[in-house]
Design a protein around this motif. Structure first.
Motif, PDB file in Angstrom:
ATOM      1  N   PRO A 171     -62.494 -56.446 -23.696  1.00 54.66           N
ATOM      2  CA  PRO A 171     -61.285 -57.114 -24.200  1.00 54.66           C
ATOM      3  C   PRO A 171     -60.484 -56.299 -25.208  1.00 54.66           C
ATOM      4  N   SER A 172     -61.149 -55.610 -26.122  1.00 52.91           N
ATOM      5  CA  SER A 172     -60.404 -54.951 -27.200  1.00 52.91           C
ATOM      6  C   SER A 172     -59.917 -53.574 -26.778  1.00 52.91           C
ATOM      7  N   ASN A 194     -64.713 -41.838 -21.166  1.00 57.90           N
ATOM      8  CA  ASN A 194     -63.260 -41.815 -20.972  1.00 57.90           C
ATOM      9  C   ASN A 194     -62.727 -43.225 -21.203  1.00 57.90           C
ATOM     10  N   ILE A 195     -61.642 -43.341 -21.957  1.00 56.46           N
ATOM     11  CA  ILE A 195     -61.050 -44.643 -22.269  1.00 56.46           C
ATOM     12  C   ILE A 195     -59.582 -44.648 -21.851  1.00 56.46           C
ATOM     13  N   GLU A 196     -59.189 -45.710 -21.161  1.00 57.44           N
ATOM     14  CA  GLU A 196     -57.789 -45.907 -20.776  1.00 57.44           C
ATOM     15  C   GLU A 196     -57.347 -47.291 -21.252  1.00 57.44           C
ATOM     16  N   ILE A 197     -56.231 -47.345 -21.962  1.00 54.99           N
ATOM     17  CA  ILE A 197     -55.685 -48.629 -22.420  1.00 54.99           C
ATOM     18  C   ILE A 197     -54.833 -49.215 -21.298  1.00 54.99           C
ATOM     19  N   VAL A 198     -55.160 -50.447 -20.883  1.00 56.66           N
ATOM     20  CA  VAL A 198     -54.449 -51.085 -19.773  1.00 56.66           C
ATOM     21  C   VAL A 198     -53.940 -52.455 -20.197  1.00 56.66           C
ATOM     22  N   GLU A 199     -52.989 -52.988 -19.411  1.00 60.24           N
ATOM     23  CA  GLU A 199     -52.456 -54.326 -19.684  1.00 60.24           C
ATOM     24  C   GLU A 199     -53.518 -55.389 -19.416  1.00 60.24           C
ATOM     25  N   ASN A 200     -53.503 -56.444 -20.214  1.00 56.39           N
ATOM     26  CA  ASN A 200     -54.363 -57.596 -19.964  1.00 56.39           C
ATOM     27  C   ASN A 200     -53.702 -58.438 -18.873  1.00 56.39           C
ATOM     28  N   PRO A 211     -48.904 -53.192 -32.388  1.00 52.54           N
ATOM     29  CA  PRO A 211     -49.890 -52.154 -32.708  1.00 52.54           C
ATOM     30  C   PRO A 211     -51.284 -52.582 -32.269  1.00 52.54           C
ATOM     31  N   ILE A 212     -52.062 -51.624 -31.827  1.00 52.58           N
ATOM     32  CA  ILE A 212     -53.414 -51.927 -31.352  1.00 52.58           C
ATOM     33  C   ILE A 212     -54.247 -52.582 -32.438  1.00 52.58           C
ATOM     34  N   ILE A 213     -54.048 -52.172 -33.700  1.00 47.78           N
ATOM     35  CA  ILE A 213     -54.833 -52.737 -34.787  1.00 47.78           C
ATOM     36  C   ILE A 213     -54.592 -54.234 -34.944  1.00 47.78           C
ATOM     37  N   GLU A 214     -53.419 -54.718 -34.491  1.00 46.25           N
ATOM     38  CA  GLU A 214     -53.113 -56.145 -34.572  1.00 46.25           C
ATOM     39  C   GLU A 214     -53.479 -56.888 -33.285  1.00 46.25           C
ATOM     40  N   ASP A 215     -54.052 -56.165 -32.318  1.00 47.55           N
ATOM     41  CA  ASP A 215     -54.429 -56.778 -31.050  1.00 47.55           C
ATOM     42  C   ASP A 215     -55.921 -56.536 -30.792  1.00 47.55           C
ATOM     43  N   LYS A 216     -56.737 -56.730 -31.828  1.00 44.59           N
ATOM     44  CA  LYS A 216     -58.155 -56.383 -31.748  1.00 44.59           C
ATOM     45  C   LYS A 216     -58.917 -57.214 -30.726  1.00 44.59           C
ATOM     46  N   TYR A 217     -58.363 -58.377 -30.330  1.00 42.97           N
ATOM     47  CA  TYR A 217     -59.048 -59.226 -29.356  1.00 42.97           C
ATOM     48  C   TYR A 217     -58.495 -59.059 -27.934  1.00 42.97           C
ATOM     49  N   LYS A 221     -53.446 -55.858 -24.612  1.00 40.56           N
ATOM     50  CA  LYS A 221     -54.040 -54.649 -24.036  1.00 40.56           C
ATOM     51  C   LYS A 221     -55.559 -54.769 -23.975  1.00 40.56           C
ATOM     52  N   ARG A 222     -56.143 -54.052 -23.019  1.00 39.72           N
ATOM     53  CA  ARG A 222     -57.598 -53.986 -22.875  1.00 39.72           C
ATOM     54  C   ARG A 222     -58.012 -52.520 -22.740  1.00 39.72           C
ATOM     55  N   SER A 223     -59.292 -52.279 -22.785  1.00 35.13           N
ATOM     56  CA  SER A 223     -59.796 -50.916 -22.600  1.00 35.13           C
ATOM     57  C   SER A 223     -60.550 -50.820 -21.284  1.00 35.13           C
ATOM     58  N   LYS A 224     -60.181 -49.832 -20.488  1.00 33.19           N
ATOM     59  CA  LYS A 224     -60.914 -49.522 -19.266  1.00 33.19           C
ATOM     60  C   LYS A 224     -61.852 -48.363 -19.578  1.00 33.19           C
ATOM     61  N   ILE A 225     -63.155 -48.616 -19.418  1.00 31.47           N
ATOM     62  CA  ILE A 225     -64.171 -47.644 -19.803  1.00 31.47           C
ATOM     63  C   ILE A 225     -64.739 -46.956 -18.567  1.00 31.47           C
ATOM     64  N   ASN A 226     -64.815 -45.637 -18.621  1.00 29.08           N
ATOM     65  CA  ASN A 226     -65.507 -44.848 -17.610  1.00 29.08           C
ATOM     66  C   ASN A 226     -66.540 -44.001 -18.351  1.00 29.08           C
TER      67      ASN A 226
END
Length: 327
Positions: A171-172, A194-200, A211-217, A221-226
């Motif tokens: 989620p974050s 590898n991290i990619e920021i994607v739309e929720n 800003p990402i710091i204000e969207d911690k939950y 945006k979400r993180s796609k992890i590889n």
């Protein structure tokens, strides 16, 4: 306990085994068959000779059931014991092939898991034997698997490293070198993140400027992890974890990936001072994909009775570890 009582108890266990089989209760099937096997040891030689054929089926079915539950050492023991008995040679040709198939797949998985060449050599030798008999096999899925096992075992011989590649979303959004590989060691094993920021996709909030710091939950945006882990992890293997309310079994791949990511996040917070970046819990991950990489070939890993789908970079595909064939 005399032979008469032993035989009565064995017959009772046989009935319980058949009833458990109708209910697909593999755990109790194994329990009853193991009890039958242990009671057989105490029979007189005369009574043992009367039960020899039954012992073949006990070994065979225990091997199949233990393979299904990923207890590979036990599976391999019972399957090999079954092959030593004359009843194996009296089986139908296809049944013999399928028993050998289980032995091959158990050896492959144990070889990858333990990094033992002897298991892989046994798998290769037995698969080579099936290749000489392949023209007599009418089941196309089994033919495909034998050919796939040949390619897979050859790729192991030609590869210096085995890697498990894991993909999932959390989620974050993690502001950590997006789209740049990060190498680190966890528990002595090399990892590449590898991290990619994607739309929720589940939100209607439009806020690309947040800003990402204000969207911690992860509202926007979400993180796609590889993550690449430099070892083989069996997709069927489960690990026990403690939760607040109970103990739970989860996929070992999921547990190792989350533990490695949390290890990295904790150290990232210390180095950067980004204290608001939170660690993750397995319940945050609804879906996970994983592949095995050997040299220039990738194999899709699947949990359940299916295991490996070969995906070569030339786009050739084949399948390994097909559904169980009941013998």
């Amino acid at each position: 306990m005399n032979d008469q009582k032993l035989i009565l108890e064995i017959n009772t266990l046989l009935k319980k085994t058949l009833e458990a089989g109708k209910l697909h209760d593999h755990e109790n099937q194994c329990k009853y068959l193991e009890k039958m096997f242990n009671l057989y040891k105490y029979l007189s030689l005369k009574s043992k000779n009367q039960f020899k054929e039954s012992i073949y089926f006990v070994h065979r079915d225990l091997g199949r059931l233990y393979f299904s539950s990923n207890q590979l050492e036990k599976s391999l023991y019972h399957l090999k014991e079954a092959k030593k008995l004359k009843e194996f040679n009296e089986e139908k040709f296809l049944n013999r092939c399928n028993l050998n198939r289980l032995i091959i797949n158990a050896n492959i998985k144990l070889g990858l898991k333990t990094n033992s060449y002897s298991y892989l050599k046994d798998a290769k030798d037995l698969n080579s034997q099936l290749l000489t008999e392949i023209d007599g096999i009418e089941q196309n899925s089994l033919k495909d698997e034998i050919n796939s096992n040949k390619l897979f075992l050859n790729s192991i011989d030609n590869s210096k490293t085995i890697k498990t590649i894991v993909e999932f979303e959390i989620p974050s959004p993690l502001p950590i070198q997006e789209n740049k590989p990060i190498k680190f060691k966890f528990n002595g094993i090399e990892h590449i993140l590898n991290i990619e920021i994607v739309e929720n996709p589940s939100t209607n909030i439009k806020g690309s400027g947040i800003p990402i710091i204000e969207d911690k939950y992860g509202l926007v945006k979400r993180s796609k992890i590889n993550m690449t882990i430099f070892k083989y992890i069996d997709p069927k293997e489960q690990a026990k974890i403690k939760t607040f309310s109970d103990k739970k079994d989860i996929s070992k791949i999921l547990l190792e990936a989350t533990n490695a990511l949390n290890y990295f996040i904790e150290r990232y917070k210390i180095v950067t001072g980004n204290y608001w970046v939170e660690t993750i819990f397995f319940k945050m991950i609804p879906d996970i994909k994983y592949e095995l990489e050997l040299g220039n070939q990738r194999y899709k890993l699947k949990s359940g009775n299916q295991g490996l789908n070969m995906k070569v970079k030339s786009m050739t595909r084949a399948t390994l570890f097909h559904q169980e064939y009941l013998i």
